[in-house]
Design an enzyme around this catalytic site. Structure first.
Site: not given
Length: 293
Positions: A23, A51, A76, A109, A171, A250
């Protein structure tokens, strides 16, 4: 190593336990970010029609040199799309934009268009229409799995009760201090895997002094602590970063948060200040927060 681990969806499709969120990464920049992530070992990339970077994501996947069947890509359906014909066209549009012959997971979404997010209307009929298009594409092999994002219990029931295929994923916004356990439990009771977007609270968690101190106890960064928290709740986190070093960090989460510390994190109150991201509907405080990122 977490990058080698996977969850199994209700239909038997495996999905890597950690994904890269994209995003607010521009279409021209996202290709390199995706290449960096795949080079680090990521095999799961999350994007969306909203996006505006599906083309770049697909380009990055192809440039990575990793075989398509080793990669898992999620996109999405635009939140504003609430009719069958448009949804059908948009699904094919995502396939073209990504440059793939199938999408591993496609989600609705949001149950509401963003301008009406959490304003009270559930758009039940429109969501059934959009879902019917996803079901058709799933049966045709264009989509390997289908699901939703930002859906509350009533929105899930609408599709489960009226559709021919139940959603496989929900999600949602979930992070330390804002973990919607009731929605997570309900989604799981219906057989859905729950994914956590913005697991680092869109960066807000990095400023939390208690989290800074707890992360130091484990010798990790706050982002790593927050991502690990989600994994220990059996959520699938989707941290977003455009920096190669942060992307690597991460995924460096091979440590375990103690039961005592997990209990404290689960009870953490929501003091989150999302800063400039508060302008986006999913980071507002309407009812139970859930996604845009």
């Amino acid at each position: 190593m977490i990058l080698d681990e996977a969850f199994t969806l209700a239909n038997g499709v495996t999905i890597p336990k950690l994904g890269l969120g994209t995003w607010r990464i521009g279409d021209d920049a996202v290709g390199q970010v995706v290449r960096d992530a795949i080079g680090t070992g990521y095999r799961h990339i999350d994007t969306a029609q909203a996006y505006g970077n599906e083309r770049g994501v697909g380009e990055g996947m192809r440039a990575s040199g990793v075989a398509r069947d080793e990669l898992f890509v999620t996109t999405k359906l635009a939140a504003e799309c609430k009719n069958f014909a448009e949804a059908r066209e948009r699904i094919d549009g995502s396939l073209r934009s990504l440059g793939v012959d199938h999408i591993d997971l496609m989600l609705i979404h949001s149950p509401q268009p963003w301008a009406e997010f959490r304003d009270g209307e559930h758009f039940f009929e429109g969501n059934r229409e959009a879902w019917r298009a996803l079901e058709e594409a799933y049966r045709a092999g264009k989509l390997r799995a289908i699901g939703v994002s930002n859906f509350e219990a009533a929105d899930l029931d609408n599709l489960i009760d009226h559709g021919s295929t139940a959603p496989m994923v929900n999600q949602i916004l979930a992070h330390v201090g804002n973990t919607p356990f009731d929605l997570i439990d309900y989604s799981r009771s219906k057989g859905l895997l729950v994914e956590a977007y913005s697991p680092v609270a869109h960066g807000a968690a990095l400023k939390d002094e208690k989290l800074v101190a707890l992360a130091a106890k484990y010798g990790v960064g706050v982002a790593q602590l927050c991502i690990r928290y989600c994994l220990q709740l059996d959520l699938l986190p989707l941290p977003k970063s455009s920096t190669a070093g942060h992307i690597r960090d991460n995924a460096a989460i091979d440590f375990v948060i103690s039961d005592e510390d997990m209990a404290a994190l689960r009870k953490a109150g929501d003091r989150t200040d999302y800063g400039e991201a508060s302008a986006f509907p999913v980071f507002g405080k309407k009812r139970q927060p859930v996604r845009g990122g």
